[in-house]
Design an enzyme around this catalytic site. Structure first.
Site, mmCIF file in Angstrom:
data_model
loop_
_atom_site.group_PDB
_atom_site.id
_atom_site.type_symbol
_atom_site.label_atom_id
_atom_site.label_comp_id
_atom_site.label_asym_id
_atom_site.label_seq_id
_atom_site.Cartn_x
_atom_site.Cartn_y
_atom_site.Cartn_z
ATOM 1 N N SER A 1 0.715 -1.050 0.164
ATOM 2 C CA SER A 1 0.124 -0.031 -0.111
ATOM 3 C C SER A 1 0.864 1.056 0.049
ATOM 4 O O SER A 1 0.445 2.430 -0.443
ATOM 5 C CB SER A 1 -1.074 0.156 1.269
ATOM 6 O OG SER A 1 -0.063 -0.165 2.556
ATOM 7 N N GLY B 1 -1.792 -4.495 0.917
ATOM 8 C CA GLY B 1 -2.007 -5.476 1.663
ATOM 9 C C GLY B 1 -0.877 -6.728 1.188
ATOM 10 O O GLY B 1 -0.931 -7.720 2.254
ATOM 11 N N ASN C 1 4.034 -5.584 5.884
ATOM 12 C CA ASN C 1 2.732 -6.017 6.294
ATOM 13 C C ASN C 1 3.127 -7.438 6.876
ATOM 14 O O ASN C 1 2.518 -7.858 7.930
ATOM 15 C CB ASN C 1 1.683 -6.559 4.895
ATOM 16 C CG ASN C 1 1.145 -5.456 4.461
ATOM 17 O OD1 ASN C 1 0.364 -4.469 5.155
ATOM 18 N ND2 ASN C 1 1.161 -4.985 3.308
ATOM 19 N N ASP D 1 -4.322 7.099 10.037
ATOM 20 C CA ASP D 1 -4.010 5.713 10.522
ATOM 21 C C ASP D 1 -2.567 5.828 10.852
ATOM 22 O O ASP D 1 -2.164 4.756 11.669
ATOM 23 C CB ASP D 1 -4.296 4.749 9.421
ATOM 24 C CG ASP D 1 -3.427 4.887 8.032
ATOM 25 O OD1 ASP D 1 -2.646 5.852 8.195
ATOM 26 O OD2 ASP D 1 -3.822 4.087 7.135
ATOM 27 N N HIS E 1 0.293 5.535 6.557
ATOM 28 C CA HIS E 1 0.279 5.894 4.952
ATOM 29 C C HIS E 1 0.433 7.313 4.660
ATOM 30 O O HIS E 1 -0.126 8.027 5.330
ATOM 31 C CB HIS E 1 -0.879 5.360 4.443
ATOM 32 C CG HIS E 1 -1.220 3.756 4.341
ATOM 33 N ND1 HIS E 1 -2.072 3.105 5.224
ATOM 34 C CD2 HIS E 1 -0.705 2.995 3.732
ATOM 35 C CE1 HIS E 1 -2.004 2.037 5.242
ATOM 36 N NE2 HIS E 1 -1.139 1.591 4.262
#
Length: 202
Positions: free
Chosen positions: A29, A66, A95, A176, A179
Site C-alpha cells: 500500500s 496488503g 505487512n 491511520d 500511510h
C-alpha cells in the site's frame, strides 16, 4: 538531410534509453496509492522525477495494498515474464512485520524475490523497511537488519525507507499513522529518484 538524420538518430537514442530503463515497482500500500487515485501515487510520478536527474524511465507499478513478501513472490514470475524490466524496486515486508511473521520467512521470501529478478537479468533496488516495535524491540531490530544483509549478500542497491522522513511531517500522514497523504507523493518520488538515479545509466 543531415539535420533530418540527426533528428532520427536522437529519437532512436531516446527510444533505446527509455527501453533500457524499464522499472518495475513491486510493493504494498505504500506504493499502490492507498486511498488515492493511482495516478497520484509516487510510482506514477517517478518518470517525471527521474527526468529531473537526466534519466528517461518507463515505470510499471505492480504494487497491491496488503501484499506481503509471499504475495509478491507469487506474482513476480508473471510480472517479469510480461514486462521484462531492467530494474525491480522491491518495497515489501511491512505487512509481514505488522503481522509478526518470522524474520526467517521474510528473509527467505525477499531472497527469492531478489534472485528471481536477477535471474531475469534485472537489477534490484531493495527498499529498507522498518516496523514499529509492536512485537518488541528485538523483533523490530531483527526485521530491520534483514534488508542491509540481503543487499550486501546479493549486491543490490539498498534504498532508504522514505516513510522515516514522511512521519516527521504529521500533515503528510493519514489518520491511520501508516500511510502518506497524496501531498507527500511528489516528495517521495523525488526521494526515490535521488537514490536511484546514480545507479542508472542512459
Amino acid at each position: 538531410m543531415i539535420r533530418t538524420l540527426s533528428l532520427l538518430l536522437c529519437l532512436l537514442c531516446s527510444t533505446v534509453s527509455l527501453a533500457a530503463n524499464k522499472i518495475l515497482v513491486l510493493g504494498d500500500s505504500l506504493s499502490a496509492g492507498y486511498n488515492m487515485p493511482i495516478e497520484k501515487a509516487w510510482p506514477s510520478l517517478l518518470t517525471e522525477a527521474m527526468a529531473t536527474h537526466g534519466q528517461a524511465v518507463n515505470v510499471i507499478n505492480a504494487s497491491i495494498s496488503g501484499d506481503t513478501t509471499g504475495n509478491g513472490l507469487a506474482r513476480l514470475p508473471e510480472l517479469l515474464k510480461n514486462h521484462q524490466p531492467d530494474w525491480v524496486i522491491i518495497e515489501l515486508g511491512a505487512n509481514d512485520g505488522l503481522r509478526g511473521f518470522p524474520p526467517k520467512v521474510i528473509e527467505t521470501n525477499l531472497t527469492k524475490l531478489i534472485t528471481l529478478s536477477q535471474d531475469a537479468n534485472a537489477n534490484v533496488a531493495l527498499m529498507q523497511i522498518r516496523v514499529p516495535p509492536n512485537y518488541g524491540k528485538r523483533y523490530s531490530d531483527m526485521f530491520a537488519k534483514i534488508y542491509p544483509q540481503l543487499a550486501t549478500r546479493h549486491n543490490t542497491v539498498l534504498m532508504p525507507f522514505f516513510l522515516e522522513e514522511i512521519i516527521l511531517k504529521p500533515e503528510w500522514m493519514m489518520d491511520d499513522g501508516l500511510h502518506p497523504e497524496p501531498e507527500a507523493q511528489p516528495w517521495i518520488a523525488q526521494f526515490v529518484s535521488q537514490n536511484l538515479a546514480k545507479h542508472l545509466e542512459n
